[in-house]
Design a protein around this motif. Structure first.
Motif, mmCIF file in Angstrom:
data_model
loop_
_atom_site.group_PDB
_atom_site.id
_atom_site.type_symbol
_atom_site.label_atom_id
_atom_site.label_comp_id
_atom_site.label_asym_id
_atom_site.label_seq_id
_atom_site.Cartn_x
_atom_site.Cartn_y
_atom_site.Cartn_z
ATOM 1 N N GLY A 7 -9.258 64.786 15.217
ATOM 2 C CA GLY A 7 -7.596 64.565 15.651
ATOM 3 C C GLY A 7 -8.314 65.044 17.359
ATOM 4 N N ALA A 8 -8.091 63.703 18.474
ATOM 5 C CA ALA A 8 -8.878 64.050 19.941
ATOM 6 C C ALA A 8 -7.556 64.489 20.425
ATOM 7 C CB ALA A 8 -9.637 63.008 20.050
ATOM 8 N N GLY A 9 -6.542 64.396 19.853
ATOM 9 C CA GLY A 9 -5.249 63.988 20.958
ATOM 10 C C GLY A 9 -5.140 65.387 21.960
ATOM 11 N N LEU A 10 -4.047 66.096 22.422
ATOM 12 C CA LEU A 10 -3.427 67.618 23.103
ATOM 13 C C LEU A 10 -4.358 68.221 22.534
ATOM 14 C CD1 LEU A 10 -0.469 66.434 25.035
ATOM 15 C CD2 LEU A 10 -2.416 66.697 25.936
ATOM 16 N N ALA A 11 -4.028 68.544 20.975
ATOM 17 C CA ALA A 11 -4.389 70.010 20.692
ATOM 18 C C ALA A 11 -6.120 69.615 20.651
ATOM 19 C CB ALA A 11 -3.868 69.880 19.328
ATOM 20 N N GLY A 12 -6.530 68.394 19.664
ATOM 21 C CA GLY A 12 -8.177 68.809 19.690
ATOM 22 C C GLY A 12 -9.050 68.626 20.854
ATOM 23 N N LEU A 13 -8.456 67.876 22.237
ATOM 24 C CA LEU A 13 -9.571 67.922 23.132
ATOM 25 C C LEU A 13 -8.962 69.593 23.652
ATOM 26 C CD1 LEU A 13 -10.632 67.002 25.408
ATOM 27 C CD2 LEU A 13 -7.875 65.992 26.847
ATOM 28 N N ALA A 14 -7.929 70.226 23.807
ATOM 29 C CA ALA A 14 -7.843 72.020 24.220
ATOM 30 C C ALA A 14 -9.138 72.827 23.551
ATOM 31 C CB ALA A 14 -6.457 72.205 23.532
ATOM 32 N N VAL A 15 -9.131 72.647 21.756
ATOM 33 C CA VAL A 15 -10.147 72.685 20.980
ATOM 34 C C VAL A 15 -11.533 72.756 21.370
ATOM 35 C CG1 VAL A 15 -11.110 73.357 18.409
ATOM 36 C CG2 VAL A 15 -8.915 72.759 19.089
ATOM 37 N N PHE A 27 -19.779 71.722 16.981
ATOM 38 C CA PHE A 27 -19.042 71.200 16.633
ATOM 39 C C PHE A 27 -18.039 69.452 16.969
ATOM 40 C CE2 PHE A 27 -17.931 71.980 20.694
ATOM 41 C CZ PHE A 27 -16.623 70.794 21.263
ATOM 42 N N LEU A 28 -18.329 69.121 15.848
ATOM 43 C CA LEU A 28 -17.839 67.497 16.288
ATOM 44 C C LEU A 28 -16.320 67.428 15.824
ATOM 45 C CD1 LEU A 28 -20.011 65.716 14.249
ATOM 46 C CD2 LEU A 28 -19.378 65.411 17.050
ATOM 47 N N VAL A 29 -15.701 66.463 16.887
ATOM 48 C CA VAL A 29 -14.417 65.780 16.579
ATOM 49 C C VAL A 29 -14.325 64.734 15.997
ATOM 50 C CG1 VAL A 29 -12.037 65.283 17.928
ATOM 51 C CG2 VAL A 29 -13.866 67.388 18.681
ATOM 52 N N LEU A 30 -13.590 64.432 14.994
ATOM 53 C CA LEU A 30 -13.121 63.072 14.547
ATOM 54 C C LEU A 30 -11.512 62.253 14.931
ATOM 55 C CD1 LEU A 30 -15.113 64.144 11.415
ATOM 56 C CD2 LEU A 30 -15.904 63.070 13.285
ATOM 57 N N GLU A 31 -12.057 61.202 15.593
ATOM 58 C CA GLU A 31 -10.651 60.869 15.754
ATOM 59 C C GLU A 31 -10.661 59.053 15.157
ATOM 60 O OE1 GLU A 31 -8.181 61.188 17.368
ATOM 61 O OE2 GLU A 31 -7.501 59.183 17.184
ATOM 62 N N ARG A 32 -9.770 58.941 14.398
ATOM 63 C CA ARG A 32 -9.508 58.106 13.945
ATOM 64 C C ARG A 32 -9.106 56.573 15.356
ATOM 65 N NH1 ARG A 32 -3.452 57.714 11.235
ATOM 66 N NH2 ARG A 32 -2.370 58.370 12.977
ATOM 67 N N GLY A 33 -8.782 56.687 16.296
ATOM 68 C CA GLY A 33 -8.347 55.610 17.104
ATOM 69 C C GLY A 33 -9.426 55.909 18.483
ATOM 70 N N GLY A 35 -10.068 56.274 20.961
ATOM 71 C CA GLY A 35 -10.453 57.183 22.706
ATOM 72 C C GLY A 35 -9.653 58.848 21.985
ATOM 73 N N THR A 36 -9.966 59.761 23.516
ATOM 74 C CA THR A 36 -8.976 60.666 23.706
ATOM 75 C C THR A 36 -7.673 60.133 23.708
ATOM 76 O OG1 THR A 36 -9.119 62.756 23.649
ATOM 77 C CG2 THR A 36 -9.259 61.222 25.358
ATOM 78 N N GLY A 37 -6.253 61.489 23.482
ATOM 79 C CA GLY A 37 -5.756 60.760 23.986
ATOM 80 C C GLY A 37 -4.013 60.988 22.954
ATOM 81 N N GLY A 38 -4.507 61.166 21.467
ATOM 82 C CA GLY A 38 -3.379 60.899 20.505
ATOM 83 C C GLY A 38 -2.376 60.560 20.948
ATOM 84 N N THR A 39 -0.837 60.944 20.644
ATOM 85 C CA THR A 39 0.262 60.497 20.660
ATOM 86 C C THR A 39 0.533 59.898 21.851
ATOM 87 O OG1 THR A 39 2.225 60.451 20.734
ATOM 88 C CG2 THR A 39 1.250 62.901 21.730
ATOM 89 N N TRP A 40 -0.079 60.691 22.902
ATOM 90 C CA TRP A 40 0.049 59.529 24.576
ATOM 91 C C TRP A 40 -1.149 58.293 24.368
ATOM 92 C CZ3 TRP A 40 4.335 60.789 26.772
ATOM 93 C CH2 TRP A 40 4.888 61.747 27.070
ATOM 94 N N ARG A 41 -2.037 57.973 23.941
ATOM 95 C CA ARG A 41 -3.207 57.022 24.136
ATOM 96 C C ARG A 41 -2.071 55.747 22.892
ATOM 97 N NH1 ARG A 41 -7.165 58.367 19.798
ATOM 98 N NH2 ARG A 41 -4.857 57.514 18.692
ATOM 99 N N ASP A 97 -13.208 55.956 16.096
ATOM 100 C CA ASP A 97 -12.777 55.203 14.966
ATOM 101 C C ASP A 97 -13.368 55.615 13.498
ATOM 102 O OD1 ASP A 97 -11.486 52.942 16.387
ATOM 103 O OD2 ASP A 97 -14.030 52.723 17.607
ATOM 104 N N CYS A 98 -13.506 56.691 13.534
ATOM 105 C CA CYS A 98 -13.849 57.516 12.701
ATOM 106 C C CYS A 98 -12.447 57.875 12.017
ATOM 107 C CB CYS A 98 -14.442 58.448 12.729
ATOM 108 S SG CYS A 98 -15.141 59.758 11.822
ATOM 109 N N GLU A 99 -12.219 57.317 10.976
ATOM 110 C CA GLU A 99 -10.418 57.925 9.515
ATOM 111 C C GLU A 99 -11.212 58.606 9.094
ATOM 112 O OE1 GLU A 99 -7.556 55.478 9.687
ATOM 113 O OE2 GLU A 99 -6.482 56.770 8.146
ATOM 114 N N VAL A 100 -10.666 60.093 9.270
ATOM 115 C CA VAL A 100 -10.861 61.487 7.743
ATOM 116 C C VAL A 100 -10.148 60.393 6.641
ATOM 117 C CG1 VAL A 100 -10.517 63.171 6.812
ATOM 118 C CG2 VAL A 100 -11.599 63.436 9.297
#
Ligand code: NAP
Length: 482
Positions: A7-15, A27-33, A35-41, A97-100
């Motif tokens: 997840g690359a929302g606010l929490a994933g970005l903070a990490v 480390f890597l961040v996998l995000e299904r959407g 881009g970054t932003g999660g719920t705000w995206r 675009d990488c869904e776990v």
């Protein structure tokens, strides 16, 4: 790889920012959407904005002097998030675009096997930053699939759908709906708002920041930090009433009732908009425009309950058929039953969903779960707030996570798992505290309570108390092996 963040929302970005700053690059961040932003995206619906003041709803390490208003609209928040990601150069660590699809703990190899839409990964540590408000929930209404018109969910807005001149139904009256309703009312031919439970609504003290204020934030030493601290403590004080002394909220109910009387002309509509449970039991909503929308001739409040949906209409329980062209579902999210829970399997192959279904969403400090070694959740069970900024909680959790990773590195640990006894003691203490909160005693049905009736969503009190218990990593609460 050492750490894999989902997840690359606010929490994933903070990490990601914190790991980079600590020089921890494995480390890597996998995000299904995309881009970054999660719920705000994802939440681009008309009127989308934050109901926590912007100077507080921002990272402590990335204050933004340029907020245009006290409560920023969604595009400005999304822009802020993207700027933080760029400034801290985390892009090289993110895969979009990488869904776990699965994450399985391998107890022999002592690592996580992660299956995704872009192939498999192996990681020592799994960080679940997939959020609580990301999986749209549609209600279970007979005939919902038979509807031939356009269907929207608040968190998946399709801007190609033109609402002008249409007969639009908004189902739900939560935080999203009360922003959507006044925003779309001027365009549509007819608007029916289907309310199941009336929300409590308070004034929204929103205003534009002047140029002088923005310059002061940018250039006057400590001005913005002081402003932020003032907003933080003003919000923090509300925890006393919400978590400990709901009786203190009674005078606030009078203010909210007076607002309703002032803003809605028709006494019958007013009566139906009046909540019948304690203020604070559900999220207290802020709006100056929602109530007045019901004074418009083409807007109707429907409270008879939806019986079924047909090809071109919604039928309410009193038998009335409401002709409808577009249905907007502002019906919230799968919070306590996230689909991600079924995809994560820990010790013995048991999924998180299976464990939660059996024992409830028991969790240690909202972060670690017995039976799931080397795994940390962010915005996990019992980290929700009704009175302050979730970013504060996220930063506290990231701090705890960093403590865990540092302990693993220093002590050359291959496996850490929270002790079931520590988790149980923590959970029982939380439940005892929550028993006197307005969320448990306010007389409403809400998603704060899980199917066992336990409140596994909210943090019972001051957010600084959460920061205190996450300040240092308490390795004694964990079993460890090298
Ligand atoms: P929500 O608070 O879960 O509200 C869902 C609404 O849908 C409720 O009014 C619910 O009624 C209604 N509903 C569900 N099923 C229904 C059915 N079958 N028939 C009629 N109504 C039905 O969802 P949300 O508004 O998307 O907000 C979720 C969370 O997102 C908020 O609590 C907040 O944390 C966050 N949020 C924040 C902001 C912000 O400004 N920062 C904005 C939007 C959202 P009941 O009340 O009867 O269940």
């Amino acid at each position: 790889m050492h750490t894999l963040v989902v997840g690359a929302g606010l929490a994933g970005l903070a990490v990601a920012v914190r790991l980079r700053r600590e020089g921890w690059d494995d480390f890597l961040v996998l995000e299904r959407g995309h881009g970054t932003g999660g719920t705000w995206r994802d939440n681009t619906y008309p009127g989308a904005a934050c109901d926590v003041p912007s100077h507080l709803y921002s990272y402590s390490f990335a204050l933004n002097p340029h907020w245009s208003r006290s409560f920023s609209p969604q595009p400005e928040i999304q822009d802020y998030i993207e700027k933080v990601a760029r400034r801290h150069r985390v892009r090289d660590h993110q895969i979009f675009d990488c869904e776990v699809q699965s994450a399985r703990w391998d107890s022999e190899e002592q690592h996580w096997n992660i299956g995704t839409s872009q192939g498999d990964f192996i990681a020592t540590v799994l960080v679940g930053a997939f959020g609580a408000l990301c999986e749209p929930a549609l209600p279970d209404i007979p005939g919902i699939d038979a509807f031939a018109g356009e269907v929207l969910h608040s968190a998946r807005w399709n801007h190609d759908i033109d609402l002008a001149g249409k007969r639009v139904a908004v189902v739900g009256t939560g935080a999203s709906a009360i922003q959507i309703v006044p925003a779309i009312a001027p365009q549509v031919a007819e608007l029916r708002v289907y309310q199941r439970t009336a929300p409590w609504i308070m004034p929204r003290l929103d205003r534009r920041y002047s140029t002088a204020e923005r310059l002061a934030c940018a250039y006057v030493p400590f001005y913005q930090r002081t402003l932020r601290a003032g907003i933080y403590w003003a919000h923090e004080a509300q925890a006393v009433a919400l978590a400990n002394k709901p009786a203190l909220l009674r005078p606030v109910e009078l203010l909210a009732r007076a607002k309703l009387r002032r803003e809605v002309r028709d006494p019958e509509v007013r009566r139906r908009l009046r909540p019948d449970y304690g203020l604070g039991c559900k999220r207290i909503l802020l709006s100056n425009t929602y109530y007045p929308t019901f004074n418009l001739d083409h807007v109707r409040l429907v409270t008879d309950g939806i019986a079924e949906i047909r090809e071109k209409s919604i039928v309410t329980k009193d038998g009335t058929e409401h002709a409808t062209d577009v249905i907007v579902f502002a019906t919230g999210f799968h919070v306590t039953d996230s689909p991600m829970y079924e995809r994560i399997s820990g010790e013995g192959g048991r999924s998180l969903g299976e464990v939660f279904a059996t024992v409830g969403r028991r969790c240690y400090k909202g972060t670690a779960i017995a039976g799931f070694p080397n795994m940390f959740l962010l915005v996990g069970p019992n980290t929700g707030l009704g009175h302050n900024s979730m970013i504060f909680m996220i930063e506290a959790q990231v701090n705890y996570l960093l403590g865990a990773l540092t302990s693993m590195r220093r002590q050359k640990l291959r496996r850490i798992e929270v002790r079931a006894s520590a988790q149980e003691a923590f959970y029982q203490d939380l439940q005892k505290k929550l028993a006197r909160s307005v969320w448990n005693t306010g007389g409403c049905v809400s998603w704060y309570l899980d199917r066992h009736g336990a409140n596994t969503t909210m943090w019972p009190g001051f957010s600084y108390a959460f920061r205190r218990i996450t300040r240092t990593f308490d390795i004694e609460a964990y079993t460890i092996s090298r």
